[in-house]
Every structure is written in structure tokens, then in C-alpha cells.
Write a protein that holds these residues in place. Structure first.
Motif, PDB file in Angstrom:
ATOM      1  N   PRO A  39      33.649  31.818  42.719  1.00 55.48           N
ATOM      2  CA  PRO A  39      32.731  31.070  41.859  1.00 55.48           C
ATOM      3  C   PRO A  39      32.031  32.004  40.881  1.00 55.48           C
ATOM      4  N   LEU A  40      31.635  31.448  39.745  1.00 49.29           N
ATOM      5  CA  LEU A  40      30.900  32.236  38.768  1.00 49.29           C
ATOM      6  C   LEU A  40      30.175  31.311  37.812  1.00 49.29           C
ATOM      7  N   LEU A  41      29.166  31.836  37.180  1.00 49.90           N
ATOM      8  CA  LEU A  41      28.472  31.097  36.127  1.00 49.90           C
ATOM      9  C   LEU A  41      29.042  31.485  34.773  1.00 49.90           C
ATOM     10  N   ALA A  42      29.454  32.748  34.649  1.00 44.09           N
ATOM     11  CA  ALA A  42      30.042  33.238  33.403  1.00 44.09           C
ATOM     12  C   ALA A  42      30.864  34.478  33.732  1.00 44.09           C
ATOM     13  N   PHE A  43      31.747  34.856  32.795  1.00 38.83           N
ATOM     14  CA  PHE A  43      32.519  36.088  32.950  1.00 38.83           C
ATOM     15  C   PHE A  43      32.712  36.681  31.565  1.00 38.83           C
ATOM     16  N   ASP A  44      33.005  37.987  31.549  1.00 43.89           N
ATOM     17  CA  ASP A  44      33.171  38.635  30.250  1.00 43.89           C
ATOM     18  C   ASP A  44      34.604  39.092  30.020  1.00 43.89           C
ATOM     19  N   ASN A  45      34.857  39.618  28.820  1.00 45.66           N
ATOM     20  CA  ASN A  45      36.202  40.031  28.430  1.00 45.66           C
ATOM     21  C   ASN A  45      36.725  41.227  29.219  1.00 45.66           C
ATOM     22  N   GLN A  46      35.870  41.877  30.001  1.00 51.73           N
ATOM     23  CA  GLN A  46      36.298  43.003  30.826  1.00 51.73           C
ATOM     24  C   GLN A  46      36.637  42.566  32.257  1.00 51.73           C
ATOM     25  N   GLY A  47      36.376  41.300  32.582  1.00 58.21           N
ATOM     26  CA  GLY A  47      36.687  40.803  33.920  1.00 58.21           C
ATOM     27  C   GLY A  47      35.525  40.845  34.896  1.00 58.21           C
ATOM     28  N   TYR A  48      34.328  41.096  34.400  1.00 57.11           N
ATOM     29  CA  TYR A  48      33.157  41.049  35.277  1.00 57.11           C
ATOM     30  C   TYR A  48      32.553  39.656  35.229  1.00 57.11           C
ATOM     31  N   ARG A  49      31.900  39.285  36.314  1.00 56.47           N
ATOM     32  CA  ARG A  49      31.358  37.935  36.422  1.00 56.47           C
ATOM     33  C   ARG A  49      29.865  37.959  36.690  1.00 56.47           C
ATOM     34  N   VAL A  50      29.232  36.828  36.395  1.00 58.11           N
ATOM     35  CA  VAL A  50      27.837  36.616  36.755  1.00 58.11           C
ATOM     36  C   VAL A  50      27.823  35.442  37.717  1.00 58.11           C
ATOM     37  N   GLY A  51      27.285  35.695  38.911  1.00 59.22           N
ATOM     38  CA  GLY A  51      27.119  34.632  39.897  1.00 59.22           C
ATOM     39  C   GLY A  51      25.654  34.238  39.943  1.00 59.22           C
ATOM     40  N   TYR A  52      25.236  33.756  41.099  1.00 56.91           N
ATOM     41  CA  TYR A  52      23.838  33.344  41.237  1.00 56.91           C
ATOM     42  C   TYR A  52      22.910  34.513  41.560  1.00 56.91           C
ATOM     43  N   GLY A  53      23.479  35.697  41.795  1.00 54.83           N
ATOM     44  CA  GLY A  53      22.654  36.890  41.928  1.00 54.83           C
ATOM     45  C   GLY A  53      22.368  37.360  43.341  1.00 54.83           C
ATOM     46  N   LYS A  54      22.973  36.739  44.343  1.00 54.72           N
ATOM     47  CA  LYS A  54      22.710  37.143  45.723  1.00 54.72           C
ATOM     48  C   LYS A  54      23.725  38.177  46.234  1.00 54.72           C
ATOM     49  N   GLY A  55      24.835  38.357  45.527  1.00 56.92           N
ATOM     50  CA  GLY A  55      25.812  39.373  45.904  1.00 56.92           C
ATOM     51  C   GLY A  55      26.759  38.992  47.031  1.00 56.92           C
ATOM     52  N   PHE A  56      26.789  37.721  47.432  1.00 52.78           N
ATOM     53  CA  PHE A  56      27.673  37.291  48.525  1.00 52.78           C
ATOM     54  C   PHE A  56      29.122  37.714  48.270  1.00 52.78           C
ATOM     55  N   TYR A  57      29.627  37.380  47.082  1.00 51.21           N
ATOM     56  CA  TYR A  57      31.036  37.641  46.806  1.00 51.21           C
ATOM     57  C   TYR A  57      31.312  39.113  46.534  1.00 51.21           C
ATOM     58  N   ASP A  58      30.404  39.846  45.909  1.00 51.23           N
ATOM     59  CA  ASP A  58      30.629  41.278  45.702  1.00 51.23           C
ATOM     60  C   ASP A  58      30.762  41.994  47.043  1.00 51.23           C
ATOM     61  N   ARG A  59      29.925  41.639  48.022  1.00 47.33           N
ATOM     62  CA  ARG A  59      30.022  42.258  49.354  1.00 47.33           C
ATOM     63  C   ARG A  59      31.327  41.860  50.039  1.00 47.33           C
ATOM     64  N   PHE A  60      31.684  40.585  49.941  1.00 53.46           N
ATOM     65  CA  PHE A  60      32.913  40.094  50.565  1.00 53.46           C
ATOM     66  C   PHE A  60      34.152  40.764  49.964  1.00 53.46           C
ATOM     67  N   LEU A  61      34.180  40.917  48.658  1.00 52.39           N
ATOM     68  CA  LEU A  61      35.363  41.431  47.968  1.00 52.39           C
ATOM     69  C   LEU A  61      35.477  42.953  47.992  1.00 52.39           C
ATOM     70  N   GLU A  62      34.394  43.620  48.346  1.00 49.59           N
ATOM     71  CA  GLU A  62      34.306  45.069  48.237  1.00 49.59           C
ATOM     72  C   GLU A  62      35.516  45.808  48.811  1.00 49.59           C
ATOM     73  N   ASN A  63      35.923  45.490  50.010  1.00 57.16           N
ATOM     74  CA  ASN A  63      37.043  46.200  50.649  1.00 57.16           C
ATOM     75  C   ASN A  63      38.241  45.294  50.882  1.00 57.16           C
ATOM     76  N   LEU A  64      38.336  44.247  50.089  1.00 64.50           N
ATOM     77  CA  LEU A  64      39.397  43.264  50.269  1.00 64.50           C
ATOM     78  C   LEU A  64      40.532  43.516  49.286  1.00 64.50           C
ATOM     79  N   ASN A  65      41.725  43.670  49.808  1.00 62.19           N
ATOM     80  CA  ASN A  65      42.893  43.885  48.963  1.00 62.19           C
ATOM     81  C   ASN A  65      43.574  42.531  48.740  1.00 62.19           C
ATOM     82  N   ALA A  66      43.016  41.760  47.840  1.00 61.25           N
ATOM     83  CA  ALA A  66      43.535  40.423  47.539  1.00 61.25           C
ATOM     84  C   ALA A  66      43.446  40.195  46.035  1.00 61.25           C
ATOM     85  N   GLN A  67      44.219  39.237  45.521  1.00 64.79           N
ATOM     86  CA  GLN A  67      44.059  38.842  44.125  1.00 64.79           C
ATOM     87  C   GLN A  67      42.695  38.168  43.986  1.00 64.79           C
ATOM     88  N   LYS A  68      41.923  38.623  43.018  1.00 61.28           N
ATOM     89  CA  LYS A  68      40.574  38.094  42.811  1.00 61.28           C
ATOM     90  C   LYS A  68      40.590  37.252  41.537  1.00 61.28           C
TER      91      LYS A  68
END
Length: 186
Positions: free
Chosen positions: A123-152
Motif C-alpha cells: 500500500p502507498l499514498l504516493a510514489f516517486d520516479n525513483q521507486g520510493y513510496r510514502v505510506g501512512y508513516g508508521k513504517g510497518f512495510y519498511d520493517r517487513f520488507l527490510e530483509n525480504l527477498n521478494a518482488q516489491k
């Protein structure tokens, strides 16, 4: 722009969508989603939408996957707001879901999943041309994805913005973002 400004603007834009526009954008998002290569995907993690905030309706994607790729195991999150972390559960159907205090549908009895994940719809609220996203700001997905080798893969009802000015080292970059008009690879 800074994330705090982007969040406000993106949410305002999304909430201003008419029901017809929202439905149309979700149908188009599904059509783009169908173009992905699922041949090596055994397990797909997908967020469940806060419909009140007009998040992408991932139930359309889930229904399509169940019909067209029954071999793919669907995993859904359950948030712990005290620790800002998530557990992950097998999707067993709508009857197992109940909205939490933030209006997020969550599994109630489904088994927790600890295995490999091949693809994550984010999920995201917005994303930029470099592939970074803005979520709601709690970091749930950044922590989850940190060591995950999956297509994001981000899901967005809006096009990319130029640049998020305050990206930090904890922000996880997307591999792709799906919009109603295209699939963008980063």
C-alpha cells in the motif's frame, strides 16, 4: 516535496474521487495487474484495503488470483499497532475477516504464515520516479520488507510524483508500481 505534505495532498486527492472514478480506476488497476508474470510466484502477500480511505481495492485482485491462479498461496497481514509490526496469515476468505479499530480488514482464525514470500503488493499514498513510496508513516512495510527477498510491487490509483525529498536509509524501494494506466519498473 516532503512526506508529510505528500501524505496530506495524496489523501485529499484520493478522498475526492467519485465512487464511479474510484471503481473505474480499480478496474483499470486490475487489468494492469493481470499483465504481471505469475509463473514463478508460489506465495503472494497482499494488503487489504481501507475502503473508507479509497485505497486500491485489492479484493478484486484476490478474487482474480483465486479464479485464475489457485496454485498461488495468498498471504494477508494483521497489524500490531503497539509494536508497529505485522503478522502474516493465509487468506481463507471474506468470512474470516473483521475490521480493526482503523477500519482495516484482518484475519481472525487463519493460520499464521512463516514461509517464503515471492511477491508483495504494497500500500502507498504516493510514489516517486525513483521507486520510493510514502505510506501512512508508521513504517510497518519498511520493517517487513527490510530483509525480504521478494518482488516489491506498489499499487497506486495515481501517477508518480517527481521526487520525495526526505527519503531515508530505512525506506525500501519498490521493484514495480502498478497504476491504472501502466506498470512502472524501477
Amino acid at each position: 516535496m516532503l512526506k508529510v505534505e505528500i501524505r496530506k495532498q495524496a489523501l485529499k486527492e484520493r478522498l475526492s474521487l467519485t465512487d464511479e472514478d474510484y471503481e473505474s480506476k480499480n478496474d483499470s488497476l486490475l487489468n494492469q495487474f493481470k499483465l504481471l508474470d505469475f509463473s514463478s510466484v508460489k506465495t503472494l502477500h497482499v494488503f487489504l484495503p481501507i475502503v473508507k480511505k479509497k485505497e486500491p481495492n485489492t479484493f478484486l485482485l484476490i478474487d482474480w488470483l483465486v479464479r485464475n491462479h489457485p496454485e498461488i498461496k495468498i498471504i494477508i497481514p494483521k497489524a500490531d499497532f503497539n509494536t508497529s509490526s505485522m503478522t502474516h496469515h493465509e487468506y481463507i476468505g471474506l468470512n474470516d475477516l473483521q475490521k480493526n479499530s482503523y477500519n482495516i480488514p484482518e484475519p481472525q482464525t487463519a493460520n499464521q504464515y512463516h514461509g517464503e514470500i515471492d511477491m508483495v503488493l504494497i500500500p502507498l499514498l504516493a510514489f516517486d520516479n525513483q521507486g520510493y513510496r510514502v505510506g501512512y508513516g508508521k513504517g510497518f512495510y519498511d520493517r517487513f520488507l527490510e530483509n525480504l527477498n521478494a518482488q516489491k510491487i506498489g499499487l497506486s490509483l495515481s501517477p508518480a510524483i517527481e521526487k520525495i525529498d526526505d527519503v531515508n536509509k530505512h525506506d525500501i524501494r519498490l521493484n514495480f508500481c502498478i497504476t491504472p494506466t501502466e506498470i512502472i519498473k524501477f
